[in-house]
Write a protein that holds these residues in place. Structure first.
Motif, PDB file in Angstrom:
ATOM      1  N   VAL A   1       0.842  -1.199   0.000  1.00 13.29           N
ATOM      2  CA  VAL A   1       0.000   0.000   0.000  1.00 13.29           C
ATOM      3  C   VAL A   1       0.873   1.244   0.000  1.00 13.29           C
ATOM      4  O   VAL A   1       1.886   1.302   0.716  1.00 13.29           O
ATOM      5  N   HIS A   2       0.495   2.209  -0.783  1.00 19.45           N
ATOM      6  CA  HIS A   2       1.084   3.544  -0.708  1.00 19.45           C
ATOM      7  C   HIS A   2       0.146   4.416   0.118  1.00 19.45           C
ATOM      8  O   HIS A   2      -0.994   4.677  -0.275  1.00 19.45           O
ATOM      9  N   TYR A   3       0.662   4.857   1.247  1.00 21.60           N
ATOM     10  CA  TYR A   3      -0.073   5.628   2.238  1.00 21.60           C
ATOM     11  C   TYR A   3       0.185   7.108   1.959  1.00 21.60           C
ATOM     12  O   TYR A   3       1.270   7.612   2.212  1.00 21.60           O
ATOM     13  N   ARG A   4      -0.825   7.790   1.431  1.00 21.91           N
ATOM     14  CA  ARG A   4      -0.658   9.173   0.989  1.00 21.91           C
ATOM     15  C   ARG A   4      -0.534  10.117   2.176  1.00 21.91           C
ATOM     16  O   ARG A   4      -1.386  10.131   3.070  1.00 21.91           O
ATOM     17  N   GLN A   5       0.530  10.918   2.177  1.00 21.01           N
ATOM     18  CA  GLN A   5       0.733  11.933   3.200  1.00 21.01           C
ATOM     19  C   GLN A   5       0.397  13.292   2.600  1.00 21.01           C
ATOM     20  O   GLN A   5       1.170  13.849   1.826  1.00 21.01           O
TER      21      GLN A   5
END
Length: 732
Positions: A213-217
């Motif tokens: 997963v790419h966890y958007r900041q």
């Protein structure tokens, strides 16, 4: 646990609220997985934007997607519960709607589950993605490779508690969740009483050392970084978690560890700048101390830990290093040309003088002309507030006819630096230069120059061809100067919030440049055609393709000469190159305007070209969104769609939300115009849907709203006229 007949391997719950700008990326990342045995339960938590409509669109196009629309906003946790109630898969996964799943992740998760005998829980890894394009893997990833055996319990591998405790980095066997009656509570910190009980209760846990997963900041807009009393919710959630242990004494041994985690979490909330309102800080300390006192493990005494970070010596050292760097910089030899040094000194002196409330600076398209939204605002300002002095910034050599009384300055001149140092107001459809220093009290209005189909701003971090030499950190320093950001529709409001994340106020007023389209009458249309010398009765096609970053030069995808020759008699093509390029690529018309191919690339007023045209032929240009205000046919020539999406990126698929017919070959394009299929009832209906979505605020009063709000300080600006109540602009 094997999958049940006709049930999918995975049920993926995707809750959404106010994420119109992100939800397509999320759903696409799931639907493009190589592993296909899954269902997506997309839950619209009564979003104020088009998130629900987008989910409906995906559900209509793919049977693996189920769209669930909640009648009221219930919050993230209970929205997940609603999705779980519809789930039929062997395993549950949760994906937040502003995050994405990496290619091959579902296949990797399925493979690891099969290798480990379908455990109750699988924990996988993630990486944080930042607004400036950086990807940073979880710093505690070693936990996922440090287990002594393939399947463990928390007792075997307690380091699992050191991971970020969120719902979306795990796959849960559904019968395990149902057996324990696990649900998400309401609140801000809903993951806390979900993830800890899951880890305590799971009797078989597998690990996957892979970023899935790419966890958007986000630079702006994160709930956990907002200032609110809702952060008190963290206390209630830990009380719920201890309540789970109270109900299940077999987990008593985890009380000390949970207590330490709770104490650290409270301190994080307390010490995070801007998270708690200043006036509520003492109350939080009192309530959190009471909570800690109620759960002190047997045999321990609660004591406040020393403040995190270094003491006075560390702070002094940091200051010393800064002073040293500053000294070295000032000692460096001066190499700047004398004129530059003089101009900078002049600018600094001018900034010491008072700001002039009656002075406004305008510019457009990198100082290349008098055009677009800034010009429309400027004209309305001269009408409604003639006492405001206006200055227009134009590069040397640019020929532009400015309204009477408007001063012209060249960028970098003494007059320019004097104007930008003293002006109260700034209006531009791009950014002013990085050298401009915004003074307290100065007001910057960013009007933009179109509704975006293509990726913009920080979203170009993933598209190096389009990003080129632009530095996103420099871009965002300029964006931080904005006080207001103008939008033509709520879709664009969400996209600007995503692509230019900063603290400006969005103005959902419409684009001033489109006022002239919405208010045009028959005389205006006739005058526009006569000014171009167009033959009476001609069918006029305005061809306006966009810039292609992968080419870097003026390009007309259609072979114009052949295209015109194949059109029926009586058709005229106006060819307009992108504004990046000054010289057009089409043949010039003669003075009588009798040519069938007319180069209008140098025409100063594109809105007049819109009024003159019977049809817009374009590809991925924002021209389609403006032209749709006229409710005239639009044809999209998308011959290089996949290449364009790959190199530039888009926010939606033009084939799924078209303004009219979309074709990919010149033969199909010619056939459309020869057969008359460019203007049919089916395409009229498509255009109506397109107009409803993208012409939302363009009612003819955009410029007036801007001037009254920004320059006259009026809060009660004219309300937006609904699309159904606007008069239909006449066709040629």
């Amino acid at each position: 646990m094997p999958s049940q007949p006709n049930s999918p391997r995975f049920s993926i719950v995707v809750p959404a609220h106010g994420v119109e700008a992100y939800v397509r990326d999320c759903l696409d990342s799931l639907l493009q997985q190589s592993f296909e045995d899954f269902e997506i339960i997309a839950v619209d938590d009564c979003s104020p934007d088009a998130s629900g409509e987008i989910m409906d669109e995906y559900a209509a196009a793919d049977p693996r997607v189920v769209s669930l629309r909640l009648p009221e906003n219930v919050g993230l946790g209970r929205a997940r519960n609603a999705g779980m109630a519809k789930a039929s898969g062997t395993y549950l996964l949760f994906v937040d709607s502003d995050d994405t799943m990496l290619p091959g992740s579902l296949a990797a998760i399925d493979r690891r589950l099969a290798e480990t005998g379908d455990p109750e829980l699988l924990v996988f890894d993630y990486a944080r993605t930042t607004w400036d394009g950086r990807t940073v893997r979880n710093t505690r990833a070693a936990v996922l490779s440090g287990a002594s055996q393939p399947v463990v319990t928390l007792q075997d591998h307690p380091d699992l508690l050191a991971l970020l405790q969120v719902a979306w980095n795990k796959a849960y066997r559904r019968d395990f969740v149902e057996r324990w009656g696990l649900e998400f509570p309401p609140g801000y910190y809903e993951d806390t009483p979900w993830t800890y009980p899951v880890l305590f209760a799971a009797e078989s846990i597998a690990l996957l050392d892979r970023v899935c997963v790419h966890y958007r900041q986000r630079r702006q807009g994160s709930i956990l970084h907002s200032t609110s009393r809702k952060h008190f919710d963290v206390i209630d959630q830990y009380e719920r978690t201890f309540g789970f242990i109270d109900a299940n004494p077999r987990f008593d041994s985890w009380r000390p560890r949970l207590y330490d985690l709770m104490r650290n979490h409270y301190r994080t909330v307390e010490r995070s700048p801007g998270r708690l309102p200043a006036g509520d800080l003492e109350e939080f300390r009192t309530r959190s101390a009471r909570s800690l006192a109620a759960h002190v493990p047997a045999g321990r005494q609660d004591a406040a830990a020393a403040p995190a970070g270094g003491g006075g010596r560390g702070g002094a050292a940091t200051r010393a290093r800064k002073l040293l760097r500053r000294a070295k910089k000032s000692a460096a030899p001066v190499k700047r040309p004398l004129r530059t040094a003089v101009l900078r000194t002049y600018y600094r002196i001018q900034r010491m003088l008072p700001i002039r409330d009656d002075l406004a600076v305008f510019a457009a398209y990198w100082n290349s002309g008098y055009a677009c939204n800034p010009a429309a605002v400027h004209r309305k300002l001269l009408e409604l507030a003639p006492g405001v002095r206006t200055v227009w910034v134009l590069k040397a050599g640019v020929r532009a006819e400015l309204p009477r009384g408007t001063a012209r300055v060249h960028p970098g001149s003494f007059a320019y630096w004097r104007a930008v140092a003293r002006a109260r107001y700034f209006v531009n459809n791009v950014n002013f230069g990085s050298s401009l220093v915004k003074r307290p009290g100065q007001v910057h209005l960013q009007t933009h120059h179109g509704t975006p189909l293509k990726r913009m701003g920080v979203d170009l971090a993933e598209y190096p061809t389009a990003l080129g030499a632009m530095k996103l950190t420099d871009l965002m320093r300029r964006v931080d100067n904005w006080d207001y950001s103008l939008t033509a529709n709520s879709y664009t409001t969400k996209i600007w919030d995503r692509s230019y994340p900063a603290a400006y106020e969005p103005l959902e007023y419409g684009y001033p440049r489109n006022d002239v389209l919405v208010t045009a009458d028959r005389a205006a249309v006739t005058a526009a055609r006569r000014a171009l010398g167009l033959p009476e009765g001609a069918t006029v096609i305005l061809y306006a393709p966009t810039h292609r970053d992968y080419l870097g030069q003026l390009h007309f995808p259609v072979d114009l000469e052949q295209f015109v020759e194949r059109l029926p008699a009586g058709h005229v093509v106006l060819a307009r190159g992108h504004y990046y390029y000054q010289d057009g690529g089409a043949e010039q018309a003669d003075a009588t305007g009798k040519a069938r191919l007319v180069d209008v690339s140098g025409h100063s007023d594109v809105e007049q070209l819109y009024l003159a045209a019977d049809c817009l032929l374009t590809d991925y240009s924002s021209a389609m969104f403006d032209y749709a205000n006229l409710d005239r046919p639009i044809v999209v020539y998308a011959n290089d769609w996949e290449l364009y999406r790959t190199t530039r990126g888009t926010y939606f698929d033009i084939h799924k939300l078209p303004p009219g017919p979309v074709v990919s070959t010149e033969d199909d394009l010619v056939r459309l115009f020869r057969s008359g299929e460019w203007d049919t009832e089916e395409h009229t209906q498509e255009r109506a849907r397109f107009r409803a979505r993208f012409c939302e605020f363009d009612d003819g009063f955009a410029a007036e709203r801007v001037v009254r709000r920004i320059f006259l300080g009026e809060e009660a600006v004219p309300p937006v006229v609904s699309l159904s109540d606007r008069p239909a602009p006449p066709r040629p």
